[in-house]
Design an enzyme around this catalytic site. Structure first.
Site, PDB file in Angstrom:
ATOM      1  N   THR A 209       1.089  -1.164   0.035  1.00  0.00           N
ATOM      2  CA  THR A 209       0.111  -0.069   0.208  1.00  0.00           C
ATOM      3  C   THR A 209       0.887   0.947   0.038  1.00  0.00           C
ATOM      4  O   THR A 209       2.038   1.177   0.613  1.00  0.00           O
ATOM      5  CB  THR A 209      -0.974   0.034   1.149  1.00  0.00           C
ATOM      6  OG1 THR A 209      -1.737  -1.192   1.206  1.00  0.00           O
ATOM      7  CG2 THR A 209      -1.679   1.217   1.132  1.00  0.00           C
ATOM      8  N   ARG A 237     -12.950  -8.927  -3.359  1.00  0.00           N
ATOM      9  CA  ARG A 237     -12.262  -8.471  -2.072  1.00  0.00           C
ATOM     10  C   ARG A 237     -12.015  -6.983  -2.007  1.00  0.00           C
ATOM     11  O   ARG A 237     -11.526  -6.510  -2.953  1.00  0.00           O
ATOM     12  CB  ARG A 237     -11.083  -9.292  -2.108  1.00  0.00           C
ATOM     13  CG  ARG A 237     -10.514  -9.068  -0.371  1.00  0.00           C
ATOM     14  CD  ARG A 237      -9.298  -8.227  -0.517  1.00  0.00           C
ATOM     15  NE  ARG A 237      -8.451  -8.125   0.798  1.00  0.00           N
ATOM     16  CZ  ARG A 237      -7.631  -7.198   1.249  1.00  0.00           C
ATOM     17  NH1 ARG A 237      -7.322  -6.558   0.061  1.00  0.00           N
ATOM     18  NH2 ARG A 237      -6.901  -7.204   2.250  1.00  0.00           N
ATOM     19  N   GLY A 239     -10.280  -4.490   0.577  1.00  0.00           N
ATOM     20  CA  GLY A 239      -9.398  -4.247   1.898  1.00  0.00           C
ATOM     21  C   GLY A 239      -9.690  -3.080   2.681  1.00  0.00           C
ATOM     22  O   GLY A 239     -10.856  -2.364   2.640  1.00  0.00           O
ATOM     23  N   ASP A 240      -8.739  -2.631   3.595  1.00  0.00           N
ATOM     24  CA  ASP A 240      -9.085  -1.701   4.781  1.00  0.00           C
ATOM     25  C   ASP A 240      -8.746  -0.191   4.081  1.00  0.00           C
ATOM     26  O   ASP A 240      -9.456   0.910   4.361  1.00  0.00           O
ATOM     27  CB  ASP A 240      -7.906  -1.583   5.692  1.00  0.00           C
ATOM     28  CG  ASP A 240      -6.446  -1.449   4.998  1.00  0.00           C
ATOM     29  OD1 ASP A 240      -5.890  -0.587   5.465  1.00  0.00           O
ATOM     30  OD2 ASP A 240      -6.182  -2.483   4.400  1.00  0.00           O
ATOM     31  N   THR A 259      -0.876   0.501   6.482  1.00  0.00           N
ATOM     32  CA  THR A 259      -0.610  -0.317   5.637  1.00  0.00           C
ATOM     33  C   THR A 259      -0.192  -1.752   6.418  1.00  0.00           C
ATOM     34  O   THR A 259       0.133  -1.862   7.416  1.00  0.00           O
ATOM     35  CB  THR A 259       0.839   0.176   4.849  1.00  0.00           C
ATOM     36  OG1 THR A 259       1.245  -0.829   4.021  1.00  0.00           O
ATOM     37  CG2 THR A 259       1.764   0.315   5.955  1.00  0.00           C
ATOM     38  N   GLY A 260      -0.773  -2.850   5.462  1.00  0.00           N
ATOM     39  CA  GLY A 260      -0.437  -4.243   6.349  1.00  0.00           C
ATOM     40  C   GLY A 260      -1.308  -5.382   5.859  1.00  0.00           C
ATOM     41  O   GLY A 260      -1.822  -5.030   4.362  1.00  0.00           O
ATOM     42  N   GLY A 262      -4.746  -6.012   5.355  1.00  0.00           N
ATOM     43  CA  GLY A 262      -5.915  -5.393   5.238  1.00  0.00           C
ATOM     44  C   GLY A 262      -6.895  -5.727   6.131  1.00  0.00           C
ATOM     45  O   GLY A 262      -7.858  -4.913   6.880  1.00  0.00           O
TER      46      GLY A 262
END
Length: 340
Positions: A209, A237, A239-240, A259-260, A262
């Site tokens: 990200t 899908r 993510g965050d 970041t990481g 999600g």
């Protein structure tokens, strides 16, 4: 329950401090306010320090260049929103990062892009998910914020909204990079083994990200995040990143980009959790960052960058590494990947 008790304990401590006068004493000294500040990340996960030297140098050079873009905007009196958008535009155009041109592939062999941006002074935000023809998703997210009555557009709806704007469009093949395509093949091959053991390489497929947070000379805060998502992600899908409050959040106190992994970031509404901890406990930015990364999340989950209204900056990950850079109006600068 443990997290709830931790928050309650912090609140009770704050009330107690106010009662005894300790809080009044500590708040008597006005914090030093910087004119502007900016921080950015290019993804968190685990990257080995033994990566080839030329690739390491390429990452550092890219982080420096991205930082100089945002710094230039703020030094010239530009807005935090402009600094965030222009910095992320550069990162989206750089194949090194999982956003825009460097985006990873879905299980169907596509590049589907997500982005969000938020104005801390108005609490307005814009987000998009699943676009395939927008060169710079963060710019479309900003258009959602400024040119629509809505906050979030997805997939075909986001593409249709893009048709009504002047954002640059590209053929989906523009996003193809051989390195990311090979990562997809490796992830699919590993999936066939049943994931009996999760290697460091497999962990990398969950992460990536880019994001930026900024404070401008008018005291306004902004946050933005852009991503290609997770390698081999399944149909539809999300993510965050485009979920306001999870991977992206800004108010008049702090701006946060995550970041990481999600799913973990979403489940803990992470960016908003950091902001709320600051607001309701009176904790400092660094204390709030520590609370999020060390107590709310688990080791290996995520990393974050944040800047508060005073220009204080915090960048921290519990994943082992995070591409990151920051600078403020006083010349305090940090460009790093590992805990250096």
């Amino acid at each position: 329950m443990k997290k709830l008790l931790s928050v309650l304990a912090a609140i009770l401590f704050t009330i107690s401090a106010c009662t005894t006068g300790d809080m009044q004493e500590s708040s008597s000294a006005e914090p030093e306010i910087k004119k502007w500040a900016i921080a950015l990340h290019g993804g968190a996960g685990y990257v080995s320090p033994d990566m080839p030297e030329d690739r390491k140098e390429a990452y550092y050079a890219a982080l420096e260049e991205a930082l100089s873009i945002g710094q230039g905007v703020l030094e010239d009196g530009g807005t935090a929103l402009d600094a965030v958008e222009q910095t992320i535009n550069y990162l989206e155009d750089n194949e090194l990062f999982n956003a825009g041109k460097g985006a990873v592939f879905t299980s169907e062999g596509k590049n589907e892009l997500d982005a969000a941006i938020m104005d801390g002074s108005t609490l307005n935000a814009g987000a998009i998910t699943g676009v395939t023809t927008v060169r710079n998703p963060i710019s479309l997210a900003r258009k959602v914020m400024t040119d629509s009555r809505h906050v979030f557009f997805s997939s075909q709806g986001a593409e249709q909204f893009a048709d009504q704007t002047d954002v640059e469009r590209v053929d989906p093949s523009y996003f193809y990079t051989e390195r990311r395509f090979q990562s997809l093949k490796e992830a699919q091959a590993a999936e066939q083994t049943g994931y009996l053991f999760e290697t460091d390489k497999m962990k990398e497929w969950k992460y990536g990200t880019v994001g930026t947070v900024a404070l401008d000379i008018n005291g306004n805060l902004a946050a933005g995040t852009s991503t290609g998502g997770m390698t081999n992600k399944k149909f539809g899908r999300v993510g965050d990143v485009p979920i306001i409050g999870s991977g992206t959040y800004a108010n008049d106190l702090v701006a946060v980009s995550g970041t990481g992994w999600g799913e973990k970031i979403m489940l803990n509404v992470s960016a908003h959790t950091l902001a709320s901890y600051m607001e309701y406990t009176g904790a400092s930015l660094q204390e709030s960052m520590d609370y999020l990364t060390d107590q709310v999340l688990e080791p290996g989950d995520a990393g974050f960058i944040a800047v508060d209204k005073y220009g204080n900056i915090s960048m921290k990950t519990n994943t082992g590494s995070m591409f990151r850079a920051a600078i403020d109006s006083e010349g305090n600068k940090d460009v790093a990947i590992w805990d250096e």
